[in-house]
Design a protein around this motif. Structure first.
Motif, PDB file in Angstrom:
ATOM      1  N   PRO A  72       0.826  -1.212   0.000  1.00  0.00           N
ATOM      2  CA  PRO A  72       0.000   0.000   0.000  1.00  0.00           C
ATOM      3  C   PRO A  72       0.857   1.257   0.000  1.00  0.00           C
ATOM      4  N   GLY A  73       0.472   2.220  -0.826  1.00  0.00           N
ATOM      5  CA  GLY A  73       1.174   3.495  -0.852  1.00  0.00           C
ATOM      6  C   GLY A  73       2.384   3.524  -1.750  1.00  0.00           C
ATOM      7  N   THR A  74       2.623   2.475  -2.529  1.00  0.00           N
ATOM      8  CA  THR A  74       3.792   2.420  -3.399  1.00  0.00           C
ATOM      9  C   THR A  74       3.405   2.799  -4.814  1.00  0.00           C
ATOM     10  N   ASN A  75       4.070   3.810  -5.385  1.00  0.00           N
ATOM     11  CA  ASN A  75       3.816   4.177  -6.772  1.00  0.00           C
ATOM     12  C   ASN A  75       4.354   3.117  -7.708  1.00  0.00           C
ATOM     13  N   ALA A 116      -7.362  -0.737   3.521  1.00  0.00           N
ATOM     14  CA  ALA A 116      -6.198  -1.350   2.890  1.00  0.00           C
ATOM     15  C   ALA A 116      -6.181  -2.861   3.143  1.00  0.00           C
ATOM     16  N   GLU A 182      -5.264   9.878  -4.024  1.00  0.00           N
ATOM     17  CA  GLU A 182      -4.137   9.501  -3.164  1.00  0.00           C
ATOM     18  C   GLU A 182      -4.586   8.504  -2.099  1.00  0.00           C
ATOM     19  N   MET A 183      -5.788   8.672  -1.581  1.00  0.00           N
ATOM     20  CA  MET A 183      -6.345   7.691  -0.649  1.00  0.00           C
ATOM     21  C   MET A 183      -6.385   6.309  -1.297  1.00  0.00           C
ATOM     22  N   ARG A 185      -4.499   5.221  -3.711  1.00  0.00           N
ATOM     23  CA  ARG A 185      -3.130   4.721  -3.855  1.00  0.00           C
ATOM     24  C   ARG A 185      -2.595   4.186  -2.530  1.00  0.00           C
ATOM     25  N   LYS A 186      -2.827   4.930  -1.461  1.00  0.00           N
ATOM     26  CA  LYS A 186      -2.296   4.514  -0.164  1.00  0.00           C
ATOM     27  C   LYS A 186      -2.908   3.202   0.314  1.00  0.00           C
ATOM     28  N   LYS A 187      -4.140   2.951  -0.067  1.00  0.00           N
ATOM     29  CA  LYS A 187      -4.782   1.699   0.315  1.00  0.00           C
ATOM     30  C   LYS A 187      -4.373   0.525  -0.570  1.00  0.00           C
ATOM     31  N   ARG A 227      -0.006   8.929 -10.062  1.00  0.00           N
ATOM     32  CA  ARG A 227       0.152   8.088  -8.870  1.00  0.00           C
ATOM     33  C   ARG A 227       0.301   6.612  -9.227  1.00  0.00           C
TER      34      ARG A 227
END
Length: 311
Positions: A72-75, A116, A182-183, A185-187, A227
């Motif tokens: 989670p949260g990795t581009n 997540a 962004e939420m 992406r982070k999940k 993202r």
């Protein structure tokens, strides 16, 4: 939540959906959910108990492959951004606790209502996961509702607690939409489905034009791509020729009901999936044409619980 057609047809669709939904079962993919929803009527699902321009992927990649090893949260680099292919089977559930037992390679679920941990659980089962967000309307039941200036809120869009947004104000909406994406992406989501991306064709309270819609939709696509996320174009059939290069797949409601499925062909020609649902038509009324066109089609109930009847 979903970009269903607003107006006089909505009540008819609801009645048809209630009266006409098949209760036939063809295995795990068509099980009905008995989970009651405590969310806004017909829109958001039960909160997760755990709480919280064209750039295709490597053509050799399998659309049903296990999820990438990212956390989670990795581009992801743009060259590895996921892009589903025509015919990829899917599940769309925005109401109720997510039923992870449906044996399909793609899930589309609510970004706010799922954690997540849920996304990771689907990844562990080899699923790609799309993050549903509302982009074209304000929702009073979302945690970020106070961040939207009142002057951006227009007419009610036909759903309780929602109002159209003034999409001309990209300067204000860009950071708000960026935060939502962004939420996702982070999940750990793989893609985003921004809803209500054809406000210019509705009575919003603002003098929106096709040009305003193109600019807004392209902004959404860029925010997702920046993202590392894929992004789907929701409905907005009139602008497909202009936007097919900006989006990685399409999500469509009721193109068969309205005789419009041929208009989604540009996505299929570019080897991009079209995830399609019908609410009132029986599968034998649309599946033959859907398969001919390369669509990923199924019948769903209007509240988008776990029940499905795929082609």
């Amino acid at each position: 939540m979903t970009g269903r057609r607003i107006g006089a047809g909505l009540l008819a669709l609801v009645l048809l959906g209630l009266a006409g939904c098949s209760t036939a079962d063809d295995g795990p993919d068509t099980e009905e959910s008995g989970t009651p929803s405590s969310a806004a009527p017909g829109r958001t699902g039960t909160p997760d108990p755990d709480g919280e321009k064209d750039n295709p992927e490597d053509p050799a990649a399998d659309p049903s492959e296990s999820a990438d090893s990212h956390g989670p949260g990795t581009n992801r680099p743009a060259s590895r951004r996921w892009r589903p292919r025509p015919g990829t089977r899917w599940q769309w559930q925005l109401d109720g606790r997510v039923d992870m037992s449906v044996d399909v390679p793609v899930y589309d679920i609510d970004g706010f209502e799922n954690s997540a941990k849920t996304v990771a659980g689907l990844h562990a089962r080899g699923r790609k996961v799309i993050c549903y967000i509302n982009a074209g309307a304000w929702e009073k039941f979302r945690p970020d509702q106070a961040d939207f200036p009142k002057e951006l809120l227009g007419e009610n869009n036909g759903w309780a607690g929602e109002r159209w947004l003034d999409i001309r104000r990209l300067d204000v909406l860009r950071p708000l939409m960026a935060a939502r994406i962004e939420m996702c992406r982070k999940k750990g989501f793989d893609a985003v489905e921004p809803d209500l991306t054809e406000g210019y064709r509705n009575t919003t309270g603002f003098p929106l034009t096709a040009a305003h819609q193109l600019a807004f939709n392209r902004m959404l696509a860029k925010l997702a791509h920046d993202r590392g996320l894929a992004v789907g174009l929701k409905n907005d059939l009139d602008q497909i020729p202009d936007l097919v290069g900006d989006f990685d797949f399409a999500v469509n409601e009721e193109c068969a009901q309205f005789g419009e499925c041929d208009r989604l062909a540009p996505f299929v020609r570019r080897d991009k999936a079209v995830f399609h649902v019908e609410y009132s038509l029986a599968p034998d009324a649309f599946c033959r044409d859907a398969k001919r066109l390369g669509l990923s089609s199924m019948r769903k109930r209007l509240d988008l619980d776990s029940w499905r009847k795929p082609c």
